[in-house]
Motif scaffolding. Structure first.
Motif, PDB file in Angstrom:
ATOM      1  N   UNK A 731      -1.312  25.736 -49.467  1.00 17.08           N
ATOM      2  CA  UNK A 731      -0.162  25.747 -50.362  1.00 17.08           C
ATOM      3  C   UNK A 731       0.313  27.174 -50.577  1.00 17.08           C
ATOM      4  N   UNK A 732       1.616  27.409 -50.451  1.00 19.72           N
ATOM      5  CA  UNK A 732       2.177  28.662 -50.946  1.00 19.72           C
ATOM      6  C   UNK A 732       3.507  28.379 -51.612  1.00 19.72           C
ATOM      7  N   UNK A 748       5.751  25.129 -50.104  1.00 21.94           N
ATOM      8  CA  UNK A 748       5.185  24.546 -48.890  1.00 21.94           C
ATOM      9  C   UNK A 748       3.762  24.089 -49.193  1.00 21.94           C
ATOM     10  N   UNK A 749       3.485  22.823 -48.963  1.00 22.30           N
ATOM     11  CA  UNK A 749       2.159  22.261 -49.233  1.00 22.30           C
ATOM     12  C   UNK A 749       1.781  21.328 -48.088  1.00 22.30           C
ATOM     13  N   UNK A 774       3.036  14.248 -43.938  1.00 19.45           N
ATOM     14  CA  UNK A 774       4.305  14.318 -43.204  1.00 19.45           C
ATOM     15  C   UNK A 774       5.418  14.919 -44.068  1.00 19.45           C
ATOM     16  N   UNK A 775       5.095  16.034 -44.730  1.00 21.19           N
ATOM     17  CA  UNK A 775       6.069  16.707 -45.587  1.00 21.19           C
ATOM     18  C   UNK A 775       7.088  17.474 -44.742  1.00 21.19           C
ATOM     19  N   UNK A 802      11.214  24.941 -39.848  1.00 19.00           N
ATOM     20  CA  UNK A 802      10.480  23.847 -40.497  1.00 19.00           C
ATOM     21  C   UNK A 802       9.020  23.803 -40.053  1.00 19.00           C
ATOM     22  N   UNK A 803       8.179  23.227 -40.910  1.00 19.99           N
ATOM     23  CA  UNK A 803       6.808  22.953 -40.498  1.00 19.99           C
ATOM     24  C   UNK A 803       6.830  21.805 -39.491  1.00 19.99           C
ATOM     25  N   UNK A 804       5.796  21.716 -38.706  1.00 21.45           N
ATOM     26  CA  UNK A 804       5.714  20.615 -37.752  1.00 21.45           C
ATOM     27  C   UNK A 804       5.317  19.324 -38.475  1.00 21.45           C
TER      28      UNK A 804
END
Length: 816
Positions: A731-732, A748-749, A774-775, A802-804
């Motif tokens: 988490x940040x 972002x988690x 799946x965020x 984006x994150x994957x």
């Protein structure tokens, strides 16, 4: 018990007690007069032999087998030398009264010295000699964070993570093994082959500007790099071959210079593997990997070799198609603390790149889309390094030498059509270099006025011969462009240089054990950096720059009660700037400056930093290791992301950062561990910054991209009837994207998991689940001006990568 006996079994304690009792009995019997014989008239000291017996243990009470015990007479001559047996016990006979010095040493431990005075007719009680581990930036054989570093570490934010913890973590990319360091976040804003983005202590460290990384003593950071100062590419690392990661934070350590203001990480690779292995992996989005490692005896030493082949497309509309190949070969010898190693490494990678994307482009190309499908690059690095170490009764010497070749060709496009409405804004950054360096250190252990003292003297020299440049390109082909606002031509070659970057660092460090509960570490480091630049575009930008900088450092360590230490630290450090900027007199013609012959002001060669920290480390509660630190750091300047070029620019004013870090590692029972690490920091300019603010804003004092809250937590099951598993939270929190705070990122988690099972003794199958929830969070965020197509107006907007999404990866491992 483990290698250093962190936990001693009851059987081991009983065995040790019996040995001591037996030794005591032998001593007593040896000193009893023989009543069946008549003694002759001679001194009592010559009639009896005194047995000096004892046992050697570490700080936890575990025996140290094979330790060297040397007894020296008062005149300096060696009386005898003996090695402790497998139970750590020794027995040495002395027949002459007087004063002696007894030295006990073992690889990886501090040498212990005591003074013995023997009198005629006097018995010597059995000795129990405890050896402390050497500091964590040398060889310490640990398996994970469960090892207690009380008496070893110099701060609450210094530590070691072993292979056991590294291998139990699900990771998306190899650089994420550095997230085992509390407070560190690793992200990516482009294709997989590019160096990671590093976040720590209120910094967006870009690709490594204030975070130093070392591979078996060889620096990974690259000065005067074409893409960003201190560029550190972790793609050359094979995680399965890393034995431990030693880390420290803050500018308090004499043996680390450039890029270390926020912290540093020292990756140590295996010299011999516990087991040879081969592992294959596969998963979603075109992921595939094969990795192997093997070691065996060869002559008087050990040979280790391993390799990795990797491919990943990622979830991107235009696949990354990232291929990389790694190889490692090491030969080493070690005997009684003396030895050497030779290591060759090779890396090659190539990739396409779905770069960060403007928020207003999502309706056009989708969240995983790209506005330029020809972005990407290729890179390679080949290195050879050698290391030699020697240990005497009161000294240690270590010398590391290395050389490597590196190149990178990187094509990026962050502003799309902001500059040239016809050919777009893609640019190429190219870096070619040879580098060579030396790291030599010598430690002397003695006594000052009865106080144990350790003095270390070090010299570090590095030279990079660099050919790099910045070019205008379209579809990876160089060519002139036209600035849409002024109509001026932007030449294909914006900047091209040959330069030599020479770094010389030297330091002296003094450690004193003033009392059982108080010790100090004081260091003075000096740095000299020289740049020699030959501009291939503008001769006026050629020249030489040299800068020297001193960096004093100090740490005080208090141990008021058992298994608890307090730390107080202060120190100075620095990071270097790009050598090309130190001789710059005329601005290159670029998107940022489309006007020829614009005069420029050279930038400083070295940027000083200074900071302080107080902390505590405790293991007073059963099974819990916990540290808490409060810190402050001042930087005279820093590097920031430039949206126009994708490079970095220096800020116009100093900055200040402060925060806290709280790290916990809990082992409630044999097979379970729980860790929880929390960090929070604040980063502010000392004056209002209007240069990186939202439109129509007067600016503010917030440092853009500065990381704030970071949480890393996990629950791990170890080898319970063949099963192992891990569940981890990463988490940040929100970050200011402009100095006025108008643009901010979201949180972002990510939750990742892994489960594995060992069967038939030598086979292990496992599956990793990445982004379990799946965020749709962001790996990284910026805010700057761009134009997504030639037909729309430019816009100042959030830009993100984006994150994957959720994905599963499977692996099968065979050990032999």
């Amino acid at each position: 018990m483990n290698i250093h006996g962190i936990h001693v079994t009851f059987r081991g304690l009983l065995h040790t007690a019996c040995l001591l009792l037996a030794a005591y009995a032998v001593t007593a019997l040896a000193q009893m007069p023989d009543r069946t014989k008549t003694t002759q008239a001679r001194p009592e000291a010559e009639l009896r032999t005194t047995q000096v017996v004892g046992i050697v243990v570490d700080a936890s009470g575990a025996v140290i087998s094979g330790a060297t015990v040397r007894i020296v007479r008062a005149d300096g001559s060696v009386q005898c030398t003996e090695n402790a047996d497998d139970a750590g016990a020794f027995s040495i006979a002395l027949s002459t009264e007087g004063k002696y010095r007894l030295f006990v040493s073992s690889p990886g431990f501090l040498t212990r010295e005591i003074v013995l005075t023997l009198h005629a007719g006097e018995n010597i009680d059995p000795l129990r000699l405890t050896l402390g581990l050497r500091p964590v930036n040398t060889t310490v054989d640990v398996q994970g964070r469960e090892d207690d570093l009380e008496g070893i570490a110099d701060s609450g934010t210094q530590g070691t993570v072993g292979a056991k913890e590294i291998q139990n973590r699900p990771i998306l990319r190899s650089g994420e093994l550095l997230e085992t360091i509390p407070g560190v976040i690793i992200t990516q804003h482009a294709g997989g082959g590019k160096a990671n983005q590093y976040f720590l202590r209120g910094f967006n460290l870009d690709h490594g500007t204030d975070f130093a990384i070392f591979i078996d003593g060889m620096p990974l950071n690259l000065p005067s790099h074409a893409h960003g100062e201190g560029y550190a590419d972790m793609n050359i690392v094979i995680p399965e071959l890393v034995q431990r990661v030693n880390f420290e934070k803050g500018p308090y350590y004499g043996d680390v210079g450039n890029y270390s203001s926020a912290g540093s990480a020292h990756l140590e690779f295996f010299r011999t593997l516990p087991q040879s292995f081969v592992q294959i992996e596969g998963g979603m989005y075109g992921y595939g990997r094969m990795v192997f490692g093997a070691s065996h005896k060869l002559g008087a030493g050990n040979l280790l070799y391993g390799g990795e082949a990797y491919h990943d497309n990622g979830p991107w509309t235009h696949p990354d198609n990232y291929y990389k190949f790694n190889g490692l070969l090491t030969y080493s010898q070690d005997s009684d603390g003396n030895g050497f190693s030779l290591t060759a490494r090779g890396y090659h990678g190539q990739w396409h790149s779905s770069d960060q994307i403007a928020e207003n482009a999502v309706p056009l190309v989708g969240i995983f889309g790209t506005l330029n499908s020809t972005d990407g690059g290729h890179s390679q690095r080949y290195s050879l390094q050698g290391e030699s170490h020697r240990q005497g009764a009161n000294s240690q010497t270590k010398v590391t030498a290395y050389g490597f070749y590196y190149d990178l060709d990187l094509f990026s496009d962050f502003t799309y059509f902001l500059t040239d409405l016809n050919r777009g804004d893609q640019f190429e950054q190219q870096d070619r270099r040879w580098a060579a360096g030396l790291d030599a250190r010598h430690t002397i252990q003695n006594e000052w006025f009865g106080r144990r003292v350790e003095n270390t003297f070090g010299l570090q020299v590095r030279n990079d011969w660099i050919h790099n440049g910045l070019y205008q390109s379209q579809d990876r082909v160089r060519g002139d462009k036209t600035d849409s606002e002024t109509g001026n031509t932007l030449p294909a070659t914006t900047q091209a240089d040959l330069l030599t970057d020479t770094q010389v660092g030297f330091y002296a460090e003094n450690r004193v054990q003033w009392a059982n509960k108080f010790r100090s570490v004081v260091a003075m480091r000096g740095e000299v950096q020289r740049f020699s630049v030959t501009s291939l575009v503008t001769s006026a930008n050629s020249g030489t720059a040299i800068k020297a900088l001193p960096s004093p450092k100090a740490s005080l360590i208090f141990s008021p009660w058992e298994r608890t230490e307090f730390y107080a630290q202060a120190g100075f450090s620095f990071h270097s700037n790009d050598g090309r900027g130190t001789t710059l007199k005329v601005e290159p013609v670029s998107a940022e400056n489309p006007y020829p012959n614009t005069l420029a002001t050279p930038i400083p060669a070295l940027i000083p930093t200074k900071g302080g920290e107080i902390g505590i480390r405790t293991a007073a509660l059963s099974h819990l290791q916990s540290t808490l630190s409060l810190w402050y750091l001042h930087s005279a300047s820093e590097l920031q992301q430039s949206g126009d070029t994708g490079g970095t620019v220096a800020s116009q004013q100093p900055s200040e950062r402060y925060g806290f870090e709280w790290a916990n590692f809990y082992t409630p029972m044999e097979h379970w561990t729980f860790d929880f690490d929390l960090a929070n920091s604040k980063a502010l300019f000392t004056e209002t910054d209007a240069g990186d603010a939202a439109p129509n804003s007067l600016g503010g004092k917030r440092v853009p991209e500065a990381v704030g809250v970071v949480i890393a937590s996990g629950l791990t099951l170890h080898d319970l009837k063949g099963f192992s598993s891990s569940l981890r939270l990463r988490f940040f929190g929100p970050r200011d994207l402009t100095s006025d705070g108008i643009y901010r990122s979201n949180t972002t988690a990510l939750l990742n998991g892994e489960i594995g099972y060992t069967f038939l003794r030598s086979w292990r199958g496992s599956v990793e689940f990445l982004n379990l929830l799946n965020r749709h969070d962001h790996d990284i965020d910026y805010a700057y001006e761009s134009r997504i197509t030639p037909k729309v107006e430019s816009a100042f907007t959030e830009v993100f990568h984006p994150v994957e999404p959720f994905q599963a990866r499977f692996s099968l491992r065979r050990t032999f």
